[in-house]
Scaffold this motif. Sequence first.
Motif, short mmCIF file in Angstrom:
data_model
loop_
_atom_site.label_atom_id
_atom_site.label_comp_id
_atom_site.label_asym_id
_atom_site.label_seq_id
_atom_site.Cartn_x
_atom_site.Cartn_y
_atom_site.Cartn_z
N GLU A 214 1.08 -1.31 -0.20
CA GLU A 214 -0.10 -0.12 -0.17
C GLU A 214 0.83 1.29 0.19
N GLU A 215 2.00 1.44 0.75
CA GLU A 215 2.80 2.71 0.97
C GLU A 215 3.47 2.64 -0.37
N ALA A 218 0.36 3.96 -2.75
CA ALA A 218 -0.16 5.47 -2.47
C ALA A 218 0.89 6.28 -2.54
N SER A 219 2.17 6.13 -2.43
CA SER A 219 3.29 7.09 -2.88
C SER A 219 3.10 7.69 -4.19
N PRO A 222 -1.64 9.23 -4.20
CA PRO A 222 -2.21 9.52 -2.87
C PRO A 222 -3.73 9.39 -2.73
N HIS A 225 -5.43 6.92 0.13
CA HIS A 225 -5.38 7.53 1.20
C HIS A 225 -6.82 8.20 1.33
N THR A 226 -7.07 8.77 0.31
CA THR A 226 -8.43 9.64 0.20
C THR A 226 -9.53 8.60 0.43
N LYS A 228 -9.72 5.30 1.37
CA LYS A 228 -9.56 4.94 2.67
C LYS A 228 -10.26 5.90 3.83
N GLU A 229 -10.01 7.15 3.66
CA GLU A 229 -10.62 8.05 4.69
C GLU A 229 -11.89 8.12 4.47
N VAL A 248 -9.47 -0.25 -3.31
CA VAL A 248 -9.44 -0.12 -1.92
C VAL A 248 -10.90 -0.65 -1.40
#
Length: 279
Positions: A214-215, A218-219, A222, A225-226, A228-229, A248
């Motif tokens: 994921e890192e 997502a790098s 991005p 991350h949005t 997931k939030e 996701v």
Amino acid sequence: MSDYHILYAPAKINLFLKVTGKGADGYHSLFTLFQKVTLFDHIIIRKAEKGIKLSCPQGTVPEDERNIAYQAASFFYKVTGLSPGVDIEIRKNIPVAAGLGGGSSDASCVLNGLQDLYGNPCARDNLSSIGSKLGADVPFFLEPYTMAIGRGIGDRLEPISSPPPLWFVLISPCFPVSTKWAYENLTLTTRKNLFIFSPEHVINIEQFLHNDLEEVTASQYPVIHTMKEYLLSYGAEGALMTGSGPTVFGLFKEKEKARLAYERLRSDSDWAVYLVRSL
């Protein structure tokens, strides 16, 4: 025996994915938990006079030997010694290059479908061997069970009996991510990251959601991350990128909460959103 089969190829998600090393052959070793879900490609297989013909009406995947489903049919005929003669039609519903295993699932459906069409001429071990050559996820899709721990490159499987019913909201941002790229950009460390999971822990699976890839993805993107939030703000008990992404998922234990999150995301975003349950 019918000369015509309609098959359903399910998507999968990785409820966790740990990359534990890299072999001399360049393949990474994994510790992962696979889960099949109710998002399906439709595969139609017909006997033909000769050759292998593959078509996809939507035009979203290659229709030649570059397609893993075509490769599956080719391997099947080589291993069995049968003369090739099949038409394969793939009607895609699973997003392509999205971390959901759609290509691998299609390939396994073709292998199982050809087995049925020809009266099981391929020994089970040989079928599994073909699957491993095609891709790390294929052996899981070849099996009837719906949840399994995967080790090795993902092909050493330990089925989970009586998995709990789960609901998921999937978000696909509609761009592809190369699995090869994700692994090539993963930095393996020598530090010990203690991650202990055994089958009885599945009842509390939301506590084990983790993906080493994921890192990496997502790098570059991005928006992971949005997404997931959003899922967490709409009531998911956990959210995670599956496979190499970019899809996701949000995990829900209640259908109604999942449905409400799905409806809100469909109205609030331009992403492709799916409401599915565990198989």
